[in-house]
Design a protein around this motif. Sequence first.
Motif: not given
Lengths: 313, 377
Positions: A113, A119, A115-117
């Motif tokens: 999660i 990105l 990592f998504v943020i």
Amino acid sequence: MSNQPEIQSTSRVGDVLFGGAAKIASGGIVLIVLIIGIFLLSNAWQPLLDNSANFFTSTEFRASTKPPRFGVAALLWTTLLTSAVALAIAVPVAIGLALLLTQYVTGRVASAIAFVIDLLAAVPSVIFGLWGIKIFGPAIQPSAHLIENLLGWIPLFGDGQVASPGTVFTASLVLAIMILPIITALTRDVFAQTPRETIEGALALGATRWEVTRLAVLPYGRSGAIAAAMLGLGRALGETIAVMLILSKVARFDVSVFSGGETFASIIARNAPEFDTPYKAGVYISAGLVLFVLTFAVNALARVVAERGKAKS
Amino acid sequence: MTTPLNLRRPSGARAFKNSLATFGVWAAVAIATLPLLWILASVTIKGAPLLFTVGADHTIVCVDESDLRVPTSQCGTEEDAKGGTTRADGLRWAFPSGGKHVAVGEKVNLYRVDTAYPAADHIVYVDSDGAGEARFFSLQWWTSSLGNATSKDSQGGALQAIYGTLLLGLLTAAIAVPGGMLGAIFLVEYGRGTRAARVVSFMVDILTGVPSIVAALFVYAMFITTFGMKRSAIATVVALALLMLPMVLRSTEEMLKLVPDSLREAAYALGVPKWKTILRIVVPTSFNGILTGVVLGIARVMGETAPLLILIGYAKYLYLDPFGDSMGALPTMISDGISVPDGDAGSDRVWAAALTLILIVMVLNLLARRIAAKTKL
């Protein structure tokens, strides 16, 4: 090491040079902030003196007339409105994310999660603008019309006479997505520092996970979360290209979120090709000066809040 | 707290609130993830074709040596026709390697092409009304600049913008990295705990919060209005460096703080001077961490648009000179073409530029993660 002068003396020249360079670089940073203010003010000074409209209450912004007529009332409204709506949406989501990352999940799920943020934070703002006006804006038009029909009697949600999706509403939602990562990251850092004993104490008393959050985590991280929100606000106030690409120009100022308009940053960027004389540029630099003061105040306040929170805990 | 909680047994209301909170935090993940996927998907779908192909709105007719139509799969490409000489009816001829003859024409009657130019092995017929679409594999996007292509022309690449973005990023790093590192070294090694360090630290926070448009206006006010210089890539680099400096400084500072004091003390005990300790022990130990911050900083400034709008003209041709008054860049390529109507070639280029920019930025971000994973601290 003051009692070992002979060891120090072998290296004086190198230390003076290197330490000096480090000090000069740091002094330069302090100087830069000061001269930013000075240069902006000195360039905006003459147009401000000649201004034939009231700088603070006029909604006009004309650089080409002689004397120029410009005021920041409309810019200030649109800037604050977009940022406020963005903050109102982004802060609860960011707090939810920060709670999830610190209290609900660990290990691989948490890092996925995060990592998504990361990105999301890496996406350049011009792409948010492109996506906002071409894809996201048209997609949310139906819900915008729904709100407009239901709440149109309130001036804030009135018909803004803008047919395209380039409204304050669209810009605010895109801004909310843009400032989400920074608020999440800062809030998460604060929540992660909640003392283990407090949390375990609450759990030992039989508190549910939500009660742990409400009684231990949120009170502890409150000032940090407020500081994070203010830093996010600073970002939103100064965001340029996404807002410029999304907002459509309007002939007449309207307070509605379904109207277009210009923020401080967008009007400067949009009119950059018109900077043919220093005088005309000065008119827009006056808007930049207000933005500088605004973001300076918000950021300084955020730091004060954060420091006070640190001192208390 | 006015009412004490009944903490013995979670009642229905407490259990409900708890599940509501759990639902809320997971909903937040969805709200954050959805836009990212949406952005990545739309940019990829709309932008990807142009990165490896060229040409649109073409109808292709090919004939062999005996003037018989052959399947289009045997056609030459428009690339093959490049450099040909101009003939009547706007037909250009080319003789690429392999002895195949290609003709490219515009607004020419199909049969006249066939009969008037029987020598052509391949005739690429460019349909005037735009009906039919053909794409050829090509790396033109990466190898040629946009040039004089209008928003309706499907030709032209983004080389000038890719070059500009990379050059601006590297030049900015060349200024911001030494400055940011020296500032961090001052804060951690020389000034720790002093009043001067607190002032510098406060100013770095303020500089972090300065909007990019304000940094750009400041550079405009100083270099262009006051010193009478022209808009240039160098002026842009100064503004971008102002934005990158605090990022590099903060990440370097965090990394230097992580270096254990025992390492420094061991060096001092051996009589190593302080500056040498910093250069040989402290910085190398935290090098990967510092590099991570630098790479992330470069990725961030490459996506900046506002300073470019104010401090440099957008160029469609490749200009190499950083002192010139215009240069292409991917962000300005996007903002320049934003008003082109959907469906025109120029609109496709905007999305392709967006995808290129995202690719560059994402590659740098993933690189930074790889470097960070290898850190010694």
